[in-house]
Design a protein around this motif. Structure first.
Motif, short mmCIF file in Angstrom:
data_model
loop_
_atom_site.label_atom_id
_atom_site.label_comp_id
_atom_site.label_asym_id
_atom_site.label_seq_id
_atom_site.Cartn_x
_atom_site.Cartn_y
_atom_site.Cartn_z
N GLY A 229 39.46 52.57 20.80
CA GLY A 229 38.95 51.76 19.72
C GLY A 229 39.78 51.99 18.47
N ILE A 230 39.67 51.08 17.50
CA ILE A 230 40.49 51.15 16.30
C ILE A 230 40.23 52.45 15.52
CG2 ILE A 230 41.06 50.03 14.12
CD1 ILE A 230 41.94 48.44 16.53
N THR A 231 38.97 52.79 15.30
CA THR A 231 38.68 53.97 14.50
C THR A 231 39.15 55.24 15.20
OG1 THR A 231 36.43 54.00 15.43
CG2 THR A 231 36.74 52.94 13.29
N ALA A 232 39.02 55.29 16.52
CA ALA A 232 39.51 56.45 17.26
C ALA A 232 41.03 56.52 17.20
CB ALA A 232 39.04 56.39 18.72
N ALA A 233 41.69 55.38 17.31
CA ALA A 233 43.15 55.35 17.28
C ALA A 233 43.68 55.84 15.93
CB ALA A 233 43.65 53.93 17.55
N LEU A 234 43.00 55.49 14.84
CA LEU A 234 43.47 55.86 13.51
C LEU A 234 43.19 57.32 13.17
CD1 LEU A 234 42.59 52.65 11.48
CD2 LEU A 234 44.84 53.45 12.24
N GLN A 235 42.56 58.05 14.07
CA GLN A 235 42.40 59.49 13.91
C GLN A 235 43.44 60.25 14.73
OE1 GLN A 235 38.14 60.54 14.33
NE2 GLN A 235 37.72 58.45 13.71
N ASP A 236 44.30 59.50 15.41
CA ASP A 236 45.42 60.08 16.15
C ASP A 236 46.63 60.11 15.20
OD1 ASP A 236 47.80 60.35 17.67
OD2 ASP A 236 46.83 59.53 19.45
N PRO A 237 47.18 61.30 14.88
CA PRO A 237 48.28 61.39 13.92
C PRO A 237 49.47 60.50 14.26
CG PRO A 237 47.42 63.58 14.39
CD PRO A 237 46.75 62.63 15.35
N VAL A 238 49.81 60.38 15.55
CA VAL A 238 50.97 59.57 15.94
C VAL A 238 50.72 58.10 15.62
CG1 VAL A 238 52.39 58.80 17.87
CG2 VAL A 238 51.70 61.20 17.71
N ILE A 239 49.55 57.61 15.99
CA ILE A 239 49.23 56.21 15.74
C ILE A 239 49.09 55.94 14.24
CG2 ILE A 239 47.49 54.40 16.10
CD1 ILE A 239 46.95 55.59 18.83
N LEU A 240 48.42 56.85 13.53
CA LEU A 240 48.25 56.66 12.09
C LEU A 240 49.60 56.57 11.38
CD1 LEU A 240 46.40 56.42 9.65
CD2 LEU A 240 46.51 58.90 9.43
N SER A 362 45.11 60.04 2.93
CA SER A 362 43.89 59.27 2.66
C SER A 362 43.04 59.11 3.91
CB SER A 362 44.24 57.89 2.08
OG SER A 362 44.81 57.04 3.06
N PHE A 363 43.65 59.26 5.09
CA PHE A 363 42.92 59.22 6.35
C PHE A 363 42.62 60.62 6.88
CE2 PHE A 363 44.78 55.00 6.22
CZ PHE A 363 43.76 54.20 6.69
N GLY A 364 42.90 61.64 6.07
CA GLY A 364 42.58 63.00 6.46
C GLY A 364 43.63 63.70 7.28
N ILE A 365 44.87 63.18 7.30
CA ILE A 365 45.95 63.78 8.09
C ILE A 365 47.09 64.17 7.15
CG2 ILE A 365 47.71 63.37 9.86
CD1 ILE A 365 45.73 61.60 11.29
N SER A 366 47.46 65.47 7.15
CA SER A 366 48.55 65.96 6.32
C SER A 366 49.81 66.08 7.16
CB SER A 366 48.19 67.31 5.70
OG SER A 366 47.06 67.20 4.86
N LEU A 367 50.92 65.59 6.63
CA LEU A 367 52.19 65.62 7.36
C LEU A 367 52.97 66.88 7.02
CD1 LEU A 367 53.49 61.96 6.94
CD2 LEU A 367 52.15 62.92 8.81
N THR A 368 53.55 67.50 8.04
CA THR A 368 54.49 68.59 7.82
C THR A 368 55.87 67.98 7.67
OG1 THR A 368 54.95 68.87 10.19
CG2 THR A 368 53.09 70.11 9.26
#
Length: 382
Positions: A229-240, A362-368
């Motif tokens: 689903g869209i919301t689940a996909a956007l919690q995947d760092p690669v997809i986001l 903003s989606f809760g994912i920090s990039l290294t």
């Protein structure tokens, strides 16, 4: 068979994630979309991933835009409240209303967008309303406290932002319904790709319009995880990261003119409040460059900050007094022509990198450092 299996999932699960049933059926081969397709037709399966990628990007960018608007409105209210307290004009203190979002269209896109806004912005149920010809088909949203009805003009009068998720054939009639009810400051965000911006401006007699434009450049559909689903996909760092405005991963590129529209839309929100342009620049710096400030605490003078000439011509900026608001910007013209901010976006790789970090954060994912994507400055033609 597939329909029955999907329908057996409880409404509660479908509300939490519109695509959760896909995950439950992931290992059941005979219930997959691909099962039974003739071998000569398999070459077209990439279109399924591409379609899901477009939907994912569209919902992600709409959510990012609403997050920015919500934070901007909060900052405006805090600044105005502070100013009212200083002058002891407490009766003018602005209310604490949330950003009000309306969706016209209750089809697949409208539903996916509603789920995403509710879960990832998140927008409170009472601040989201949907107008559709079949409101009886939206029981799952009604149970959450979302008003679902069929009255487009009423929705437009209430909302700060309107998302158009209808069919192209329906849009002319909808525009006739809503154009007299559109306030100047109401932002119309169109997903109707078949209707170009000039035509939409004419139909609505409105200039505060945003329309993201996407271009598919290569077949890299596997990244989009069509079984999620869209919301689940956007919690995947690669997809986001693939949905980030400057990231070409996945073969779908967002026209960066959309980003210009986002910034000028934010400025229009402040102009509608008659805010001095110097205060607007402070808000934009805090909203978009705050993480950049953290990175250069030792040398604050070298930090990149927005200036008036980044958004208006140098001649106009020279004559702009500190207390004067920015002019009202025609967002349709911003997305069709070169602006002062066009050069800023294309030339500042530092800002592009910063915006990517801000977007993911903003989606809760920090990039290294290792996760930083390759920046694409390409912009598809209008």
């Amino acid at each position: 068979m597939c329909y029955k299996a999907t329908s057996s999932v409880s409404p509660f699960l479908r509300i939490r994630d519109a695509g959760l049933e896909m995950d439950m059926l992931e290992d059941l081969e005979t219930l997959q979309f691909e099962y039974g397709i003739q071998e000569e037709d398999c070459s077209w399966l990439y279109l399924l991933g591409r379609s899901h990628g477009l939907m994912t990007k569209a919902c992600a960018h709409a959510s990012f835009f609403c997050k920015l608007l919500r934070n901007l409105r909060k900052s405006l209210q805090e600044k105005q409240t502070s100013r009212c307290c200083l002058t002891e004009l407490h009766e003018d203190t602005p209310d604490g209303d949330e950003l009000k979002v309306g969706i016209i269209g209750g089809g697949h896109l409208g539903k996916q967008l509603a789920h995403t806004l509710l879960q990832l912005v998140p927008i409170p149920a009472e601040s989201l309303r949907i107008s559709t010809r079949r409101p009886e088909a939206l029981d799952e949203f009604k149970k959450l406290g979302i008003q679902c009805f069929y009255h487009n003009s009423s929705l437009v009068q209430w909302a700060n932002v309107i998302f158009l998720c209808c069919l192209p054939s329906q849009l002319p009639h909808i525009c006739v319904e809503i154009q007299s009810s559109l306030a100047k400051a109401c932002i119309v965000y169109s997903f109707v790709a078949a209707i170009p911006i000039p035509r939409l401006k004419l139909l609505l007699n409105h200039t505060n319009i945003l329309r993201p434009q996407y271009q598919c450049v290569e077949d890299l559909a596997n990244i989009w995880a069509a079984n999620k689903g869209i919301t689940a996909a956007l919690q995947d760092p690669v997809i986001l990261q693939a949905t980030s405005p400057y990231n070409p991963a996945g073969g779908i590129i967002l026209n960066t003119k959309w980003l210009e529209g986002v910034f000028y839309a934010a400025i229009n929100v402040c102009t509608a409040k008659d805010m001095p342009h110097s205060h607007v620049l402070q808000l934009l710096n805090a909203l978009f460059l705050s993480r950049h400030f953290e990175a250069c605490e030792k040398d604050g003078a070298s930090c990149q900050k927005f200036q008036a000439q980044d958004f208006v011509s140098k001649a106009y900026a020279r004559n702009l007094s500190q207390q004067r608001p920015f002019p009202w910007f025609d967002l349709t013209a911003v997305q069709l022509k070169e602006t002062p901010f066009s050069q800023y976006l294309s030339n500042s790789t530092t800002f592009q990198d910063h915006l990517t970090h801000l977007y993911c954060c903003s989606f809760g994912i920090s990039l290294t450092k290792e996760q930083e994507p390759e920046v694409s400055t390409g912009s598809p033609s209008q």
